[in-house]
Design a protein around this motif. Structure first.
Motif, mmCIF file in Angstrom:
data_model
loop_
_atom_site.group_PDB
_atom_site.id
_atom_site.type_symbol
_atom_site.label_atom_id
_atom_site.label_comp_id
_atom_site.label_asym_id
_atom_site.label_seq_id
_atom_site.Cartn_x
_atom_site.Cartn_y
_atom_site.Cartn_z
ATOM 1 N N UNK A 186 11.164 6.884 -4.585
ATOM 2 C CA UNK A 186 9.850 6.422 -5.386
ATOM 3 C C UNK A 186 8.701 6.401 -4.430
ATOM 4 N N UNK A 187 8.823 5.853 -3.197
ATOM 5 C CA UNK A 187 7.577 5.833 -2.613
ATOM 6 C C UNK A 187 6.957 7.268 -1.811
ATOM 7 N N UNK A 188 8.107 8.087 -1.889
ATOM 8 C CA UNK A 188 7.889 9.483 -1.439
ATOM 9 C C UNK A 188 7.013 10.161 -2.671
ATOM 10 N N UNK A 189 7.306 9.935 -3.790
ATOM 11 C CA UNK A 189 6.445 10.284 -5.074
ATOM 12 C C UNK A 189 5.096 9.798 -4.897
ATOM 13 N N UNK A 190 4.852 8.658 -4.757
ATOM 14 C CA UNK A 190 3.736 7.792 -4.716
ATOM 15 C C UNK A 190 2.937 8.550 -3.782
ATOM 16 N N UNK A 191 3.246 8.901 -2.554
ATOM 17 C CA UNK A 191 2.506 9.256 -1.568
ATOM 18 C C UNK A 191 1.991 10.906 -1.860
ATOM 19 N N UNK A 192 2.766 11.279 -2.471
ATOM 20 C CA UNK A 192 2.544 12.649 -3.069
ATOM 21 C C UNK A 192 1.306 12.590 -4.489
ATOM 22 N N UNK A 193 1.705 11.443 -5.136
ATOM 23 C CA UNK A 193 0.754 11.257 -6.075
ATOM 24 C C UNK A 193 -0.639 10.858 -5.811
ATOM 25 N N UNK A 202 0.945 -1.292 0.072
ATOM 26 C CA UNK A 202 -0.048 0.046 0.037
ATOM 27 C C UNK A 202 0.662 1.149 -0.151
ATOM 28 N N UNK A 203 2.031 1.135 0.415
ATOM 29 C CA UNK A 203 3.041 2.381 0.483
ATOM 30 C C UNK A 203 3.312 2.574 -0.871
ATOM 31 N N UNK A 204 3.482 1.594 -1.698
ATOM 32 C CA UNK A 204 4.177 1.467 -3.307
ATOM 33 C C UNK A 204 5.183 0.541 -3.463
ATOM 34 N N UNK A 205 6.595 0.690 -3.339
ATOM 35 C CA UNK A 205 7.514 -0.317 -4.005
ATOM 36 C C UNK A 205 8.233 -1.074 -2.782
ATOM 37 N N UNK A 206 8.501 -2.260 -2.978
ATOM 38 C CA UNK A 206 9.130 -2.848 -1.671
ATOM 39 C C UNK A 206 10.424 -1.908 -1.413
ATOM 40 N N UNK A 207 11.148 -1.414 -2.230
ATOM 41 C CA UNK A 207 12.557 -0.778 -2.039
ATOM 42 C C UNK A 207 12.333 0.587 -1.443
ATOM 43 N N UNK A 208 12.932 0.733 -0.498
ATOM 44 C CA UNK A 208 12.778 2.067 0.337
ATOM 45 C C UNK A 208 14.104 3.047 0.326
ATOM 46 N N UNK A 209 14.968 2.555 -0.526
ATOM 47 C CA UNK A 209 16.174 3.578 -0.251
ATOM 48 C C UNK A 209 16.355 4.466 -1.429
#
Ligand SMILES: Cc1cc2nc3c(=O)[nH]c(=O)nc-3n(C[C@H](O)[C@H](O)[C@H](O)COP(=O)(O)O)c2cc1C
Length: 206
Positions: free
Chosen positions: A65-72, A55-62
């Motif tokens: 990408x997931x910061x962008x997903x949250x904004x999207x 639900x947060x996006x991609x499994x990679x957190x380094x």
């Protein structure tokens, strides 16, 4: 209403950024907010097809990408910018967007999207085509302009001398603002999202 943009160049103030700024400034004149998200010049992982998106996006957190997903999830529209590298979009923008869309395409569905491609001289329309593929598979209406969304320059700042390119960027912003306002009006009038089905998958043609 807010448009989230992505700078697919490693140069944070380069031509791609400056072209996105032209779109953004025009959006502001139309009463729409904008933010330019930088892909930066650090490492961006490619999608490894692990299928562990969450639900947060991609499994990679380094990376971001997931910061962008949250904004999207909060944004109403999108503009993705890329420099042209060997007549295609930058590797980093494709690595970034593959993971955004594969993990979180639903966050962008039914929101208008546009891409812009920047080059010294050649390969812009091929790059533009590749970038636009994300929208079609994600139920995103595509915003056009009075030419394909391309602009030319090599050294940072040279895009500001491409007068027709600048006009294309400004008209893109006007069209994006118009579409966003139409969608808003539709929502207020009770127009519902389509009940799109995703039940049938054929992995080869029978
Ligand atoms: C690896 C690489 C490949 C490039 N390939 C092309 C190309 O195929 N066609 C072109 O016109 N410009 C090409 N360029 C030039 C860039 O597209 C151009 O300088 C652009 O303005 C850079 O945008 P930026 O300042 O946002 O990074 C290339 C640049 C690099 C670094």
């Amino acid at each position: 209403m807010k448009v989230l943009m992505l700078n697919g160049s490693p140069h944070k103030d380069g031509n791609t950024y400056q072209a996105l700024e032209v779109v953004g400034k025009q959006l502001e004149k139309e009463g729409i907010e904008y933010e330019i998200f930088q892909t930066g010049n650090g490492v961006i992982r490619d999608c490894i097809g692990c299928g562990k998106c969450n639900e947060n996006g991609c499994v990679f957190t380094d990376d971001t990408v997931n910061e962008f997903v949250a904004k999207a999830k909060e944004a109403d529209g999108f503009v993705f910018g890329t420099p042209t590298y060997y007549a295609h979009p930058s590797g980093r923008v494709l690595a970034f967007l593959d993971r955004v869309f594969y993990s979180s395409g639903k966050a962008l569905a039914f929101k208008p999207g546009a891409s812009i491609a920047v080059a010294r001289r050649g390969g812009t329309s091929a790059s533009f085509d590749v970038m636009n593929k994300y929208f079609g598979i994600s139920q995103m209406p595509v915003v056009g302009s009075t030419y394909w969304n391309i602009i030319h320059g090599r050294k940072p700042g040279e895009v500001m001398k491409d007068d027709e390119g600048l006009q294309t960027m400004e008209n893109l912003a006007r069209n994006m603002a118009w579409m966003l306002k139409c969608f808003e009006a539709g929502k207020k009038a009770g127009v519902e999202f389509p009940d799109s089905k995703k039940e049938r998958f054929t992995h080869f043609i029978r």
